[in-house]
Scaffold this active site. Structure first.
Site, PDB file in Angstrom:
ATOM      1  N   ASN A 347      43.348  20.596  10.557  1.00  0.00           N
ATOM      2  CA  ASN A 347      44.367  19.876  10.029  1.00  0.00           C
ATOM      3  C   ASN A 347      45.444  20.679   9.182  1.00  0.00           C
ATOM      4  O   ASN A 347      45.613  20.505   7.934  1.00  0.00           O
ATOM      5  CB  ASN A 347      43.704  18.880   9.229  1.00  0.00           C
ATOM      6  CG  ASN A 347      44.580  17.630   8.870  1.00  0.00           C
ATOM      7  OD1 ASN A 347      45.780  17.639   9.162  1.00  0.00           O
ATOM      8  ND2 ASN A 347      43.947  16.583   8.360  1.00  0.00           N
ATOM      9  N   HIS A 378      42.254  10.700   1.772  1.00  0.00           N
ATOM     10  CA  HIS A 378      42.063  10.358   2.991  1.00  0.00           C
ATOM     11  C   HIS A 378      41.250   8.638   3.014  1.00  0.00           C
ATOM     12  O   HIS A 378      41.334   8.204   4.023  1.00  0.00           O
ATOM     13  CB  HIS A 378      40.623  10.953   3.172  1.00  0.00           C
ATOM     14  CG  HIS A 378      40.773  12.301   4.071  1.00  0.00           C
ATOM     15  ND1 HIS A 378      40.997  13.441   3.205  1.00  0.00           N
ATOM     16  CD2 HIS A 378      40.753  12.805   5.630  1.00  0.00           C
ATOM     17  CE1 HIS A 378      41.217  14.440   4.218  1.00  0.00           C
ATOM     18  NE2 HIS A 378      41.048  13.996   5.583  1.00  0.00           N
TER      19      HIS A 378
END
Length: 502
Positions: A347, A378
């Site tokens: 990521n 998140h």
């Protein structure tokens, strides 16, 4: 479940419901994949027929934005309005509050609105439904909004000597128009799965001007004129990435159910399986969860490349590089020999965002602050917070181990090989141990897993962090050139992805 009573207008198009039933996959996931495949075809058309040499930036902005809204509506129905609300609120803040403090306000509002949507989705609508929900695109939009706000603040408020070299390159010297702003946030290439890019890179792509990073690399093309820069074809790279997508998807569909992560907390498995076998199974079960991310992120990268976005200059052999906004390096992930190396290649664009808006700017304990921000971004599942809190401990322990032990193994290639093998195994187990709560989501199952391991990795990392000293950062940076000369594996030629070890 609550989602069964929500109208199709809210949850997205039901046009593909028959296909969803045939292949036995949730409708929202089918809509997502089909939209991404259609976006891939559209990207080729966008590059060929709306090329900046024959189309104005205004037209390219309008088309990219309208297509992005259409894909969002198809996948998420009227929930896609949240994308407009979040973007609209923060643009108003940018205009009304001024450049001195707007980056702080935008961070609070964008992250707060994202958190509100995540909390309502988890605790009001469909807790446990880990799928292509509407907050996924909002996570990418949040990155773009906050990155843009900090870059405007750097370019229009701070003095040049106050900026780091990277901040100078990213700094934005004028306020974007409303169309440019929505195009950057909601274009069809990145509306569903990103990746995040810098605003300057996106505008350079739309306008057809050389990328800021590539002006020194573009020796193979013409230089005079606005649209005369090198414009290599991305077709070969797109085909390669699509092949990676296909392989990742096949691996995920074929082996994911063979090694379910939930078995790590099964009572019979814990009671009757030797510990070494539990370690091996943990590695295999977590290994099989990664291909779905490889599929999504590589496909998103291929879509941007097909549109002509992502060119990053040339390699030394003259071949074009299309990794400007790539989100992962699979081989570096699977063969990572340190916790940091894994995170640097996983990521990637999110790691850059966290570094630019938090790690580089936080005056106190930036490592902990960065992990906490990552957990908040998140979502609202408790498992995310357990993962990132564990990540702080593992990072500190791994850093202490690396800076105290690694120098003793750099004297010869054989010693270095032994060190790499041992640290590869340790890194993979530490990563798997850390991210189990991220997959299990809830506190109870996550704590059951950690108890079954007697919190061993936590304990070891705390002891390492306490027992082994780590030199101050400024001293480590002075030694970095010497260590990088000894370490033949420390570079990969990608100047925009690699950073000094922290």
């Amino acid at each position: 479940m609550a989602t069964e009573t929500v109208s199709p207008a809210c949850t997205g198009s039901s046009l593909l419901q028959p296909i969803s039933e045939i292949i036995n996959l949730p409708l929202d996931q089918v809509n997502f994949v089909v939209c991404q495949l259609f976006a891939l075809l559209t990207a080729f058309w966008f590059r060929l027929y709306l090329h900046p040499s024959m189309t104005s930036p205004f037209v390219r902005h309008v088309v990219a934005t309208l297509l992005g809204f259409y894909f969002a509506l198809f996948c998420f129905g009227w929930y896609a309005l949240h994308f407009l609300v979040q973007s609209g609120l923060t643009y108003g803040i940018m205009i009304l509050t001024g450049v001195e403090h707007m980056h702080k306000y935008c961070l609070v509002v964008a992250l707060g609105y994202l958190s509100f949507c995540q909390i309502t989705r988890v605790y009001v609508f469909d807790y446990g439904m880990y799928s292509a929900d509407f907050t996924g695109p909002m996570m990418v939009i949040t990155q773009k909004i906050t990155s843009l706000a900090f870059e405007i603040h750097d370019g229009m408020c701070r003095k040049e000597e106050q900026l780091t070299p990277n901040q100078k390159v990213l700094a934005i010297r004028r306020m974007p128009s409303l169309l440019e702003y929505f195009s950057y946030n909601c274009n069809f290439m990145g509306i569903l799965a990103g990746p995040t890019s810098s605003y300057n890179d996106y505008i350079a792509f739309i306008e057809g001007t050389p990328c800021r990073r590539n002006k020194d690399h573009q020796t193979n093309g013409k230089t005079n004129g606005r649209h005369k820069q090198t414009d290599p074809s991305p077709n070969i790279e797109v085909v390669r990435k699509l092949a990676t997508c296909f392989f990742s998807l096949m691996v995920f569909l074929s082996v994911c159910k063979v090694f379910p992560v939930e078995r790590n907390i099964d009572d019979d498995f814990i009671a009757n399986t030797p510990f070494y076998a539990q370690v091996v199974y943990l590695y295999l079960s977590m290994l099989t969860t990664r291909p779905k991310y490889y599929f999504v992120w590589t496909l998103a990268d291929a879509i941007n490349n097909a549109a002509g976005f992502g060119f990053n200059g040339y390699n030394s052999d003259g071949s074009p590089r299309w990794d400007l906004i790539s989100n992962l390096r699979i081989m570096d992930i699977e063969f990572a020999t340190s916790f940091k190396m894994f995170l640097d290649n996983w990521n990637i664009q999110t790691a850059h965002w966290l570094k630019r808006v938090c790690y580089e700017r936080c005056p106190y304990n930036p490592t902990a602050a960065t992990f906490i921000l990552s957990a908040m971004w998140h979502g609202a599942y408790p498992g995310y917070y357990l993962t990132f809190l564990t990540g702080i401990v593992v990072t500190l322990g791994a850093r202490a181990m690396r800076h105290n032990v690694r120098p003793y193994f750099l004297g010869s290639p054989s010693h270095k090989l032994v060190y790499d093998v041992i640290t590869w195994a340790g890194t993979q187990i530490a990563i798997c141990y850390t991210v189990v709560p991220f997959v299990l989501l809830s506190v109870g199952p996550s704590m059951k897993f950690y108890r079954s391991w007697y919190f061993s990795v936590h304990v070891c990392c705390v002891l390492l962090a306490v027992a082994l000293p780590v030199k101050p950062r400024h001293l480590r940076l002075k030694e970095a050139p010497v260590l990088s000369h000894l370490d033949s594996t420390s570079t990969d030629g990608n100047c925009n992805q690699k950073t000094k070890a922290t």
